[in-house]
Enzyme design. Structure first.
Site, PDB file in Angstrom:
ATOM      1  N   LEU A  37      19.961   6.316  21.070  1.00 11.23           N
ATOM      2  CA  LEU A  37      20.407   5.822  19.766  1.00 11.23           C
ATOM      3  C   LEU A  37      20.121   4.328  19.675  1.00 11.23           C
ATOM      4  O   LEU A  37      20.085   3.630  20.682  1.00 11.23           O
ATOM      5  CB  LEU A  37      21.910   6.055  19.600  1.00 11.23           C
ATOM      6  CG  LEU A  37      22.360   7.503  19.509  1.00 11.23           C
ATOM      7  CD1 LEU A  37      23.872   7.580  19.534  1.00 11.23           C
ATOM      8  CD2 LEU A  37      21.810   8.137  18.246  1.00 11.23           C
ATOM      9  N   HIS A  38      19.939   3.851  18.462  1.00 13.01           N
ATOM     10  CA  HIS A  38      19.795   2.411  18.265  1.00 13.01           C
ATOM     11  C   HIS A  38      21.140   1.744  18.517  1.00 13.01           C
ATOM     12  O   HIS A  38      22.190   2.316  18.239  1.00 13.01           O
ATOM     13  CB  HIS A  38      19.308   2.096  16.850  1.00 13.01           C
ATOM     14  CG  HIS A  38      17.875   2.452  16.628  1.00 13.01           C
ATOM     15  ND1 HIS A  38      16.841   1.712  17.149  1.00 13.01           N
ATOM     16  CD2 HIS A  38      17.294   3.474  15.960  1.00 13.01           C
ATOM     17  CE1 HIS A  38      15.694   2.254  16.803  1.00 13.01           C
ATOM     18  NE2 HIS A  38      15.944   3.336  16.083  1.00 13.01           N
ATOM     19  N   ALA A  39      21.086   0.551  19.039  1.00 13.18           N
ATOM     20  CA  ALA A  39      22.313  -0.186  19.334  1.00 13.18           C
ATOM     21  C   ALA A  39      22.961  -0.650  18.041  1.00 13.18           C
ATOM     22  O   ALA A  39      22.322  -0.748  16.999  1.00 13.18           O
ATOM     23  CB  ALA A  39      22.002  -1.389  20.222  1.00 13.18           C
TER      24      ALA A  39
END
Length: 150
Positions: A37-39
């Site tokens: 997942l993107h941060a």
């Protein structure tokens, strides 16, 4: 292997594409492995490196392709750059619009391929029109301007 190919650059391109596929298709979005997942706003994960890797690959390919384009006139170089950038942007728009069931109001124009196409065009035009000794000055000016905007 064809003449003029750089195996390391092709390998990085392939690995980045593989990473992009893994990141964009994790299976079930309800149970995703956290590093895929993107941060949030602060921090980063390996996923957040896919786009910068693509931009690095574009820049490296520009450097290596410079010798082949020096025999062309500036007009022909600009025509080639414009055509390639337009193709990247158009392909990005088509992929955002695919499967052509989306209404135009929800179409997201600033997608990844569109941004890569615009970054490529800017860097390639800089390579054509700006002498190499001015590159560092221009890069510093861009970074200072960007920092001032933030």
């Amino acid at each position: 292997m064809s003449k003029g190919r750089y195996i390391a650059l092709d390998a990085m391109r392939g690995l980045t594409l593989a990473l992009m596929i893994v990141v964009n298709t994790p299976g079930s979005w309800s149970a995703v492995y956290a590093p895929l997942l993107h941060a949030d706003w602060h921090g980063w994960t390996f996923t957040d490196l896919v786009f910068p890797f693509f931009l690095f690959i574009v820049g490296a390919a520009l450097f290596f392709s410079r010798q082949a384009s020096t025999q062309l006139t500036r007009f022909d170089q600009c025509k080639k750059i414009t055509r390639r950038a337009f193709m990247l942007v158009a392909l990005g728009v088509l992929l955002e619009f695919y499967p052509f069931l989306t209404n135009l109001e929800s179409l997201r124009l600033p997608g990844v391929l569109q941004r890569i196409g615009l970054a490529y065009a800017l860097a390639a035009y800089m390579q054509v029109f700006i002498r190499p000794q001015w590159n560092l000055v221009l890069i510093a000016a861009i970074l200072v301007s960007y920092s001032a905007l933030l």
